[in-house]
Scaffold this motif. Structure first.
Motif, PDB file in Angstrom:
ATOM      1  N   SER A 134       0.827  -1.202   0.000  1.00 59.90           N
ATOM      2  CA  SER A 134       0.000   0.000   0.000  1.00 59.90           C
ATOM      3  C   SER A 134       0.858   1.247   0.000  1.00 59.90           C
ATOM      4  O   SER A 134       0.524   2.244  -0.618  1.00 59.90           O
ATOM      5  CB  SER A 134      -0.931  -0.007   1.209  1.00 59.90           C
ATOM      6  OG  SER A 134      -0.155  -0.046   2.398  1.00 59.90           O
ATOM      7  N   SER A 135       2.021   1.199   0.642  1.00 57.45           N
ATOM      8  CA  SER A 135       2.887   2.370   0.646  1.00 57.45           C
ATOM      9  C   SER A 135       3.455   2.622  -0.740  1.00 57.45           C
ATOM     10  O   SER A 135       3.660   3.771  -1.155  1.00 57.45           O
ATOM     11  CB  SER A 135       4.027   2.168   1.669  1.00 57.45           C
ATOM     12  OG  SER A 135       4.786   1.013   1.314  1.00 57.45           O
ATOM     13  N   TYR A 136       3.712   1.535  -1.479  1.00 62.89           N
ATOM     14  CA  TYR A 136       4.224   1.703  -2.851  1.00 62.89           C
ATOM     15  C   TYR A 136       3.185   2.374  -3.742  1.00 62.89           C
ATOM     16  O   TYR A 136       3.482   3.273  -4.532  1.00 62.89           O
ATOM     17  CB  TYR A 136       4.618   0.336  -3.415  1.00 62.89           C
ATOM     18  CG  TYR A 136       5.086   0.393  -4.834  1.00 62.89           C
ATOM     19  CD1 TYR A 136       4.225  -0.019  -5.849  1.00 62.89           C
ATOM     20  CD2 TYR A 136       6.349   0.862  -5.151  1.00 62.89           C
ATOM     21  CE1 TYR A 136       4.650   0.060  -7.168  1.00 62.89           C
ATOM     22  CE2 TYR A 136       6.779   0.941  -6.460  1.00 62.89           C
ATOM     23  CZ  TYR A 136       5.919   0.528  -7.491  1.00 62.89           C
ATOM     24  OH  TYR A 136       6.329   0.586  -8.792  1.00 62.89           O
ATOM     25  N   ALA A 191       0.781   4.348  -2.775  1.00 65.44           N
ATOM     26  CA  ALA A 191       0.610   5.717  -2.320  1.00 65.44           C
ATOM     27  C   ALA A 191       1.690   6.624  -2.901  1.00 65.44           C
ATOM     28  O   ALA A 191       1.448   7.757  -3.302  1.00 65.44           O
ATOM     29  CB  ALA A 191       0.609   5.777  -0.793  1.00 65.44           C
ATOM     30  N   LYS A 192       2.958   6.048  -2.957  1.00 66.84           N
ATOM     31  CA  LYS A 192       4.039   6.830  -3.556  1.00 66.84           C
ATOM     32  C   LYS A 192       3.794   7.094  -5.025  1.00 66.84           C
ATOM     33  O   LYS A 192       4.022   8.195  -5.535  1.00 66.84           O
ATOM     34  CB  LYS A 192       5.357   6.092  -3.357  1.00 66.84           C
ATOM     35  CG  LYS A 192       5.832   6.053  -1.904  1.00 66.84           C
ATOM     36  CD  LYS A 192       7.151   5.282  -1.787  1.00 66.84           C
ATOM     37  CE  LYS A 192       7.648   5.230  -0.325  1.00 66.84           C
ATOM     38  NZ  LYS A 192       8.928   4.465  -0.199  1.00 66.84           N
ATOM     39  N   GLN A 193       3.283   6.054  -5.738  1.00 65.70           N
ATOM     40  CA  GLN A 193       2.989   6.229  -7.166  1.00 65.70           C
ATOM     41  C   GLN A 193       1.886   7.265  -7.398  1.00 65.70           C
ATOM     42  O   GLN A 193       1.934   8.089  -8.314  1.00 65.70           O
ATOM     43  CB  GLN A 193       2.583   4.884  -7.781  1.00 65.70           C
ATOM     44  CG  GLN A 193       3.712   3.877  -7.838  1.00 65.70           C
ATOM     45  CD  GLN A 193       4.779   4.261  -8.835  1.00 65.70           C
ATOM     46  OE1 GLN A 193       4.511   4.960  -9.814  1.00 65.70           O
ATOM     47  NE2 GLN A 193       6.013   3.864  -8.565  1.00 65.70           N
ATOM     48  N   GLN A 194       0.888   7.239  -6.535  1.00 64.22           N
ATOM     49  CA  GLN A 194      -0.217   8.194  -6.667  1.00 64.22           C
ATOM     50  C   GLN A 194       0.259   9.611  -6.388  1.00 64.22           C
ATOM     51  O   GLN A 194      -0.116  10.570  -7.085  1.00 64.22           O
ATOM     52  CB  GLN A 194      -1.337   7.808  -5.695  1.00 64.22           C
ATOM     53  CG  GLN A 194      -2.585   8.679  -5.837  1.00 64.22           C
ATOM     54  CD  GLN A 194      -3.693   8.204  -4.909  1.00 64.22           C
ATOM     55  OE1 GLN A 194      -3.493   7.284  -4.088  1.00 64.22           O
ATOM     56  NE2 GLN A 194      -4.863   8.859  -5.040  1.00 64.22           N
ATOM     57  N   ALA A 195       1.127   9.772  -5.398  1.00 63.38           N
ATOM     58  CA  ALA A 195       1.639  11.096  -5.076  1.00 63.38           C
ATOM     59  C   ALA A 195       2.517  11.630  -6.196  1.00 63.38           C
ATOM     60  O   ALA A 195       2.465  12.811  -6.567  1.00 63.38           O
ATOM     61  CB  ALA A 195       2.405  11.033  -3.749  1.00 63.38           C
ATOM     62  N   ALA A 196       3.323  10.698  -6.781  1.00 66.32           N
ATOM     63  CA  ALA A 196       4.180  11.138  -7.897  1.00 66.32           C
ATOM     64  C   ALA A 196       3.335  11.556  -9.111  1.00 66.32           C
ATOM     65  O   ALA A 196       3.646  12.530  -9.811  1.00 66.32           O
ATOM     66  CB  ALA A 196       5.146   9.999  -8.269  1.00 66.32           C
ATOM     67  N   LYS A 221       0.285  12.834  -9.068  1.00 69.98           N
ATOM     68  CA  LYS A 221      -0.342  14.115  -8.782  1.00 69.98           C
ATOM     69  C   LYS A 221       0.648  15.264  -8.954  1.00 69.98           C
ATOM     70  O   LYS A 221       0.321  16.328  -9.502  1.00 69.98           O
ATOM     71  CB  LYS A 221      -0.913  14.118  -7.369  1.00 69.98           C
ATOM     72  CG  LYS A 221      -2.155  13.256  -7.222  1.00 69.98           C
ATOM     73  CD  LYS A 221      -2.699  13.336  -5.791  1.00 69.98           C
ATOM     74  CE  LYS A 221      -3.970  12.490  -5.633  1.00 69.98           C
ATOM     75  NZ  LYS A 221      -4.492  12.571  -4.238  1.00 69.98           N
ATOM     76  N   SER A 222       1.878  15.023  -8.489  1.00 72.63           N
ATOM     77  CA  SER A 222       2.872  16.084  -8.607  1.00 72.63           C
ATOM     78  C   SER A 222       3.216  16.361 -10.064  1.00 72.63           C
ATOM     79  O   SER A 222       3.370  17.510 -10.495  1.00 72.63           O
ATOM     80  CB  SER A 222       4.135  15.691  -7.840  1.00 72.63           C
ATOM     81  OG  SER A 222       4.684  14.496  -8.405  1.00 72.63           O
TER      82      SER A 222
END
Length: 300
Positions: free
Chosen positions: A2-4, A6-11, A13-14
């Motif tokens: 799940s953390s992986y 979340a990182k992909q989703q944040a990247a 969005k940025s």
């Protein structure tokens, strides 16, 4: 895991936030020209380069342009216009004129020789111009001789008019308009000949001008005594109705009878045509004649 994610989703969005201003800047540019608007015409050099690049075997069309002289000289139309003025000039002068005198009248003495030759050729072939060759020259040049107006009717005197009317083989009159083509002041002579009973003249109702002329025999004219004319006009003639009645009593048909007053017979009714009986066609079933007989009379 799940953390992986979340990182992909944040990247993602940025990256989307950073690309947003760039996309907005591109969209604010001027919209493309509509399809119906004409595109600017490219230069000849660009067209030639494109066509040569697309089809190297295709040759450029060479335009045959002569720069040493104008494309349209207009000599033909100008010459015919000049000839019209020449005919009026010859008609007015009523005497032979040399080609040099004609050119002086047209102010074409210093014109191009090609134009002069064209005017002379038209005059030589014109039906209203009579050309007389120069008797002093054995070989005529293109501008030799004299030119004279050739009228529709070659009549210029009273004697000529009487002779022309006597030579006519038909009873058709001569138009005064055609006479004026070669004899402009002929009306005075026509009036004199009419007073002498040598010609017959019809005139216009408005201006009493001579319109048509016929030949006449003056020996057939006889003067009537004025006393007899007065006696003739004093005779009281019966009315038209009385003349018609007397003619009808005598069994004659009056010429003054009004045809509209004649009693017309009633029109006969049209008889309707009877239609012919229809003929039968060719009988082809003769082998069944015994079956097609009418046996209705045998019924009880």
């Amino acid at each position: 895991m799940s953390s992986y994610l979340a990182k992909q989703q944040a990247a993602f969005k940025s990256d989307a936030m950073s690309a947003a201003p760039k996309v907005a800047t591109k969209r604010n540019l001027a919209p493309p020209a509509p399809e119906s608007a004409p595109s600017p015409a490219p230069s000849n050099a660009s067209n030639a380069s494109k066509s040569e690049s697309k089809d190297p075997k295709r040759k450029r069309e060479v335009q045959n342009v002569v720069y040493s002289q104008p494309a349209a000289t207009g000599y033909g139309m100008e010459a015919f216009t000049q000839v019209t003025y020449v005919i009026e000039f010859l008609k007015k002068k009523n005497e032979p004129k040399t080609f040099r005198e004609i050119l002086e009248y047209l102010s074409q003495v210093n014109a191009d020789e090609r134009q002069k030759r064209l005017i002379a050729r038209i005059l030589l072939q014109h039906e209203r111009v009579y050309h007389t060759p120069d008797p002093n020259l054995k070989v005529q040049s293109w501008d030799s001789g004299t030119f004279e107006h050739k009228p529709i009717i070659n009549v210029r005197t009273k004697k000529d008019l009487i002779a022309y009317l006597q030579t006519k083989a038909d009873a058709q009159g001569v138009s005064v308009k055609d006479l004026k083509d070669g004899w402009p002041d002929c009306e005075d002579a026509i009036d004199q000949l009419e007073a002498e009973h040598k010609i017959l003249v019809t005139r216009t109702k408005k201006d009493n001008h001579a319109r048509m002329v016929w030949g006449n025999d003056p020996t057939l004219h006889h003067d009537v005594d004025s006393e007899f004319q007065v006696m003739w006009h004093e005779i009281e003639l019966p009315s038209v109705d009385e003349l018609v009645r007397k003619l009808q009593d005598a069994g004659q048909k009056p010429a003054s009878e009004d045809p509209s007053k004649r009693i017309k017979a009633a029109p006969k009714p049209k008889e309707k045509k009877k239609r012919a009986p229809r003929r039968g066609g060719k009988t082809t079933n003769t082998h069944m004649a015994h079956l097609l007989k009418d046996f209705s009379h045998m019924k009880r």
